[in-house]
Design a protein around this motif. Structure first.
Motif, short mmCIF file in Angstrom:
data_model
loop_
_atom_site.label_atom_id
_atom_site.label_comp_id
_atom_site.label_asym_id
_atom_site.label_seq_id
_atom_site.Cartn_x
_atom_site.Cartn_y
_atom_site.Cartn_z
N THR A 169 0.82 -1.20 0.00
CA THR A 169 0.00 0.00 0.00
C THR A 169 0.86 1.25 0.00
O THR A 169 2.00 1.24 0.45
CB THR A 169 -0.94 0.02 1.22
OG1 THR A 169 -1.74 1.21 1.15
CG2 THR A 169 -0.15 0.08 2.52
N THR A 170 0.27 2.34 -0.47
CA THR A 170 0.97 3.64 -0.44
C THR A 170 0.44 4.48 0.72
O THR A 170 0.62 5.69 0.75
CB THR A 170 0.76 4.40 -1.75
OG1 THR A 170 -0.65 4.59 -1.98
CG2 THR A 170 1.38 3.65 -2.91
N LYS A 171 -0.21 3.83 1.69
CA LYS A 171 -0.72 4.55 2.85
C LYS A 171 0.40 5.31 3.53
O LYS A 171 1.45 4.74 3.83
CB LYS A 171 -1.35 3.56 3.84
CG LYS A 171 -1.95 4.25 5.07
CD LYS A 171 -2.64 3.25 5.97
CE LYS A 171 -1.64 2.36 6.69
NZ LYS A 171 -2.29 1.48 7.66
N PRO A 172 0.23 6.60 3.79
CA PRO A 172 1.31 7.38 4.39
C PRO A 172 1.61 6.92 5.81
O PRO A 172 0.72 6.54 6.55
CB PRO A 172 0.77 8.81 4.38
CG PRO A 172 -0.72 8.66 4.37
CD PRO A 172 -0.98 7.43 3.57
N ILE A 173 2.88 6.92 6.13
CA ILE A 173 3.32 6.57 7.47
C ILE A 173 3.78 7.84 8.17
O ILE A 173 4.64 8.55 7.67
CB ILE A 173 4.49 5.58 7.42
CG1 ILE A 173 4.06 4.29 6.69
CG2 ILE A 173 4.99 5.25 8.80
CD1 ILE A 173 2.96 3.54 7.37
N GLY A 174 3.23 8.14 9.34
CA GLY A 174 3.65 9.33 10.07
C GLY A 174 2.49 10.02 10.76
O GLY A 174 1.36 9.55 10.74
N SER A 175 2.79 11.18 11.38
CA SER A 175 1.80 11.98 12.09
C SER A 175 1.46 13.18 11.21
O SER A 175 2.34 14.01 10.93
CB SER A 175 2.35 12.43 13.43
OG SER A 175 2.74 11.30 14.19
N PRO A 176 0.22 13.33 10.75
CA PRO A 176 -0.13 14.31 9.72
C PRO A 176 0.35 15.73 9.99
O PRO A 176 0.80 16.41 9.06
CB PRO A 176 -1.65 14.23 9.68
CG PRO A 176 -1.96 12.83 10.09
CD PRO A 176 -0.93 12.48 11.12
N ALA A 177 0.26 16.21 11.23
CA ALA A 177 0.62 17.60 11.51
C ALA A 177 2.08 17.90 11.20
O ALA A 177 2.44 19.06 10.97
CB ALA A 177 0.31 17.93 12.97
N SER A 183 4.76 13.68 1.45
CA SER A 183 4.66 12.45 2.24
C SER A 183 3.30 11.79 2.09
O SER A 183 3.17 10.56 2.18
CB SER A 183 4.92 12.75 3.71
OG SER A 183 6.23 13.21 3.91
N PHE A 184 2.24 12.60 1.88
CA PHE A 184 0.89 12.03 1.76
C PHE A 184 0.72 11.25 0.46
O PHE A 184 -0.25 10.52 0.31
CB PHE A 184 -0.14 13.16 1.85
CG PHE A 184 -0.13 13.86 3.18
CD1 PHE A 184 -0.66 13.26 4.31
CD2 PHE A 184 0.44 15.11 3.30
CE1 PHE A 184 -0.63 13.89 5.54
CE2 PHE A 184 0.47 15.77 4.52
CZ PHE A 184 -0.07 15.15 5.65
N LYS A 185 1.67 11.40 -0.44
CA LYS A 185 1.65 10.64 -1.70
C LYS A 185 2.63 9.47 -1.66
O LYS A 185 2.89 8.84 -2.68
CB LYS A 185 1.99 11.57 -2.86
CG LYS A 185 1.02 12.72 -3.02
CD LYS A 185 1.45 13.65 -4.15
CE LYS A 185 0.50 14.83 -4.26
NZ LYS A 185 0.91 15.78 -5.34
N GLY A 186 3.18 9.21 -0.46
CA GLY A 186 4.09 8.09 -0.31
C GLY A 186 5.53 8.40 -0.64
O GLY A 186 6.38 7.50 -0.62
#
Length: 654
Positions: A169-177, A183-186
């Motif tokens: 998956t390309t689900k982003p890893i991390g804390s959004p803020a 990063s949200f695109k992998g």
């Protein structure tokens, strides 16, 4: 379900510490087989995430993590365990809690702009180290930065790699803020960590993140499309520019390396300090001018509101019969000055008596230390050691012999007032090995209670024995002789089998503690203790630098950020200190013999330092540091395998 007192291999769970994105964290104790002491560690249990944890990938990562852990701004990873449905990461335990806790305790932001800049400098040093090991954190945030004292240490720098490596998956890893737009695109790169550092700096300065939304989708959209909320006007423009650079949406327009951002922050710290000093001097000068006017004229300045100019009132002249009388202010100042001079004389007398008594008391310990060193150094070193010991014994048998050359004038002045001219006439400079200076025994004040770093506390008295120290930092030329004679590995900074042309007299860099120690043994010498190093660096002074306080004369003695041009320079190009030693401030950091440990209070004679540890001491500051890092009391530490382009050494002999 995990519970207190559960046994996980050799570890016993003590206390639940918290829950993160990937699992639980527990404080655990490990009982050593041949010791009653229990060692405390942090155990992070990665939750069973199904196919998103790849055990094989995790096993491949652990060696990289352990290697990347060898830095004071990185929380060391010690081991990886598999227990039932969990992968467990074992690391050091930080008593100081997280950066998030620190911010919460201070009203959600750093106590001052200066503290925020100091904190981000340490964080950037850690990021710089990770990137040098080809590790991108990808989840940098205040929760993942732990504190030992005020020292930031990055943790969880490999968990995102384990989770991501086992999934398609390309689900982003991390804390959004704290995540960058890409990063949200992998996508990931060193610039994603630089963005996160910019967000953390913004938060430390303001108490909030630069982007906010009530929903996760709104937050992601704001990060990808909107400009950050402007920083307050009271924050210096130089700092605002750094944050703006770090938060560029196009990663090619951000700082390209953590080092580049760190140097920008350190430059800002330096400039802010210069401005603060100038402002302080201007205020002092203004007050002094008012005092002089009050004392030397018949005019009185009547206080007015800030909206109007001072009103000058002429004071009627008073005729005084006979001698002109000084003002009451001048009388008070004269009395205070006289009392200070008397107090200084009393302190000097007490110091002379104490030093003489301490010198007599420590004579036996000096002999034991010399014997111990030469036994450890082997037969060849022992022969040379006997010659030097004979010289030292001869020196002591002749009375309180001390070097009479310029390099040791300050120590000569601390000898007993009863020492005759004949007794101090022997010139030990002529007996020093080539390239070394003789450093007499004595007592000095080590560390600073008013220093910025907890590592400098408590201030305490230390008595050291006489020794010889290299006048210059060990050079490329000297290290090349060692490499050729022993077939030892070359420093990492050398290219094509040697140092660069024209750099024979430059200090060797790119050497870790083991390399420096190996050279010292080959040369029948050793690395200085942290006490010997500071004693030699101070050269009889009690001030910030060997020449005094403040930065006004630092460029005369030191090669550092203000004048270095981002590189080392040949040894001996600046002024020597009063012991005849060059580059004790700046040029390159210098490894010391000791493991890092806390200072003791009271008077200590020839302390041996911590008997074990995980990090070694280095001192002196380098070409890449601002002035504060070059102070005599400042000390730092790295894991023994660590090396970089600003870290070298010099050696001593007894």
């Amino acid at each position: 379900m995990l519970e207190k007192d559960d046994k996980i291999g050799d570890y016993s769970l003590v206390r639940f510490l918290g829950r993160g994105q990937f699992g639980e964290v527990w404080l655990a104790e490990k009982q050593m087989q041949f010791s009653t002491r229990k060692f405390r560690h942090a155990l992070k249990f990665l939750s069973n995430l199904g196919d998103e944890i790849n055990l094989k990938a995790a096993e491949a990562e652990i060696d990289t993590w352990i290697e990347a852990s060898g830095h004071p701004n990185i929380m060391s990873v010690l081991d990886m365990l598999v227990h039932k449905e969990h992968i467990i990461i074992v690391s050091e335990f930080a008593e100081g809690g997280s950066l998030k806790n620190w911010l919460d305790q201070n009203g959600r932001k750093a106590p001052s702009t200066e503290k925020a800049l100091e904190m981000i400098t340490g964080i950037l040093r850690g990021i710089e180290h990770l990137h040098s090991r080809n590790v991108v954190h990808r989840d940098l945030k205040p929760d993942n930065i732990l504190l030992q004292g005020n020292f930031p240490r990055i943790t969880d720098f490999g968990i995102s790699r384990i989770v991501a490596s086992g999934t398609m998956t390309t689900k982003p890893i991390g804390s959004p803020a704290y995540m960058s737009p890409e990063s949200f695109k992998g996508s990931k790169s060193p610039q994603t960590d630089i963005w996160s550092a910019g967000v953390i700096l913004y938060e430390m300065l303001t108490g909030e993140c630069p982007y906010h939304s009530e929903t996760i989708y709104g937050l992601i959209a704001a990060i990808q499309q909107d400009e950050p909320k402007p920083l307050p006007e009271h924050i210096p423009q130089e700092i605002r520019a750094i944050v703006e650079n770090a938060l560029q949406k196009d990663r090619d327009r951000r700082f390209q390396t953590a080092r580049e951002m760190r140097l920008a922050v350190e430059r800002a710290i330096y400039n802010l300090k210069i401005k603060a000093e100038a402002k302080k001097n201007a205020v002092t000068e203004s007050i002094e001018n008012i005092d002089k006017k009050e004392l030397n004229s018949n005019e009185i300045i009547e206080p007015q509101s800030s909206e109007s100019s001072p009103k000058i009132i002429t004071q009627p002249e008073i005729e005084i019969v006979g001698e002109t009388q000084p003002s009451q202010i001048q009388k008070t100042r004269d009395a205070e000055e006289l009392e200070r001079e008397k107090q200084k004389e009393r302190e000097n007398e007490i110091a002379l008596i104490s030093q003489e008594a301490e010198r007599n008391r420590s004579q036996n310990q000096r002999e034991k230390r010399k014997k111990k060193f030469w036994i450890a150094s082997g037969i060849g070193g022992g022969i040379l050691g006997l010659a030097i010991i004979g010289f030292l014994i001869a020196s002591m048998s002749g009375g309180n012999s001390v070097n009479s050359n310029t390099a040791n004038n300050k120590l000569a002045n601390t000898k007993s007032a009863n020492t005759s001219t004949n007794e101090i006439a022997k010139d030990t400079k002529s007996d020093a090995p080539k390239g070394m200076a003789y450093i007499s025994d004595g007592e000095f004040t080590m560390g600073r209670d008013d220093g910025k770093s907890e590592a400098e506390k408590p201030q305490h008295k230390v008595s050291v024995e006489p020794f010889f120290m290299d006048i210059y930092e060990t050079t490329n030329e000297q290290y090349a002789e060692f490499v050729e004679a022993t077939n030892y590995k070359m420093p990492t900074e050398w290219k094509n089998g040697s140092y660069q042309n024209g750099q024979a007299k430059f200090p060797v860099v790119g050497v870790n503690w083991e390399d420096a120690n190996a050279f010292a043994k080959w040369a029948n010498k050793c690395l200085p203790s942290k006490e010997e190093w500071e004693y030699a660096a101070r050269a009889g002074s009690t001030t910030e630098y060997s020449y005094g306080n403040g930065e006004s004369s630092l460029e005369t003695y030191a090669w550092y950020y203000a004048n270095s041009g981002s590189k080392t320079h040949p040894v001996g190009q600046k002024e020597a200190n009063d012991f005849g030693l060059y580059d004790m401030h700046g040029n390159v950091w210098e490894w010391c013999q000791d493991w890092y440990g806390n200072y003791s209070s009271g008077t200590v004679t020839n302390p041996s330092g911590a008997s074990s540890g995980s990090i070694r001491v280095y001192r002196g500051g380098s070409w890449s540091n601002i002035a504060d890092g070059l102070r005599s009391a400042n000390r730092n530490s790295y894991a023994p395998p660590y090396r970089n382009d600003s870290l070298g050494f010099r050696v001593v002999r007894y």
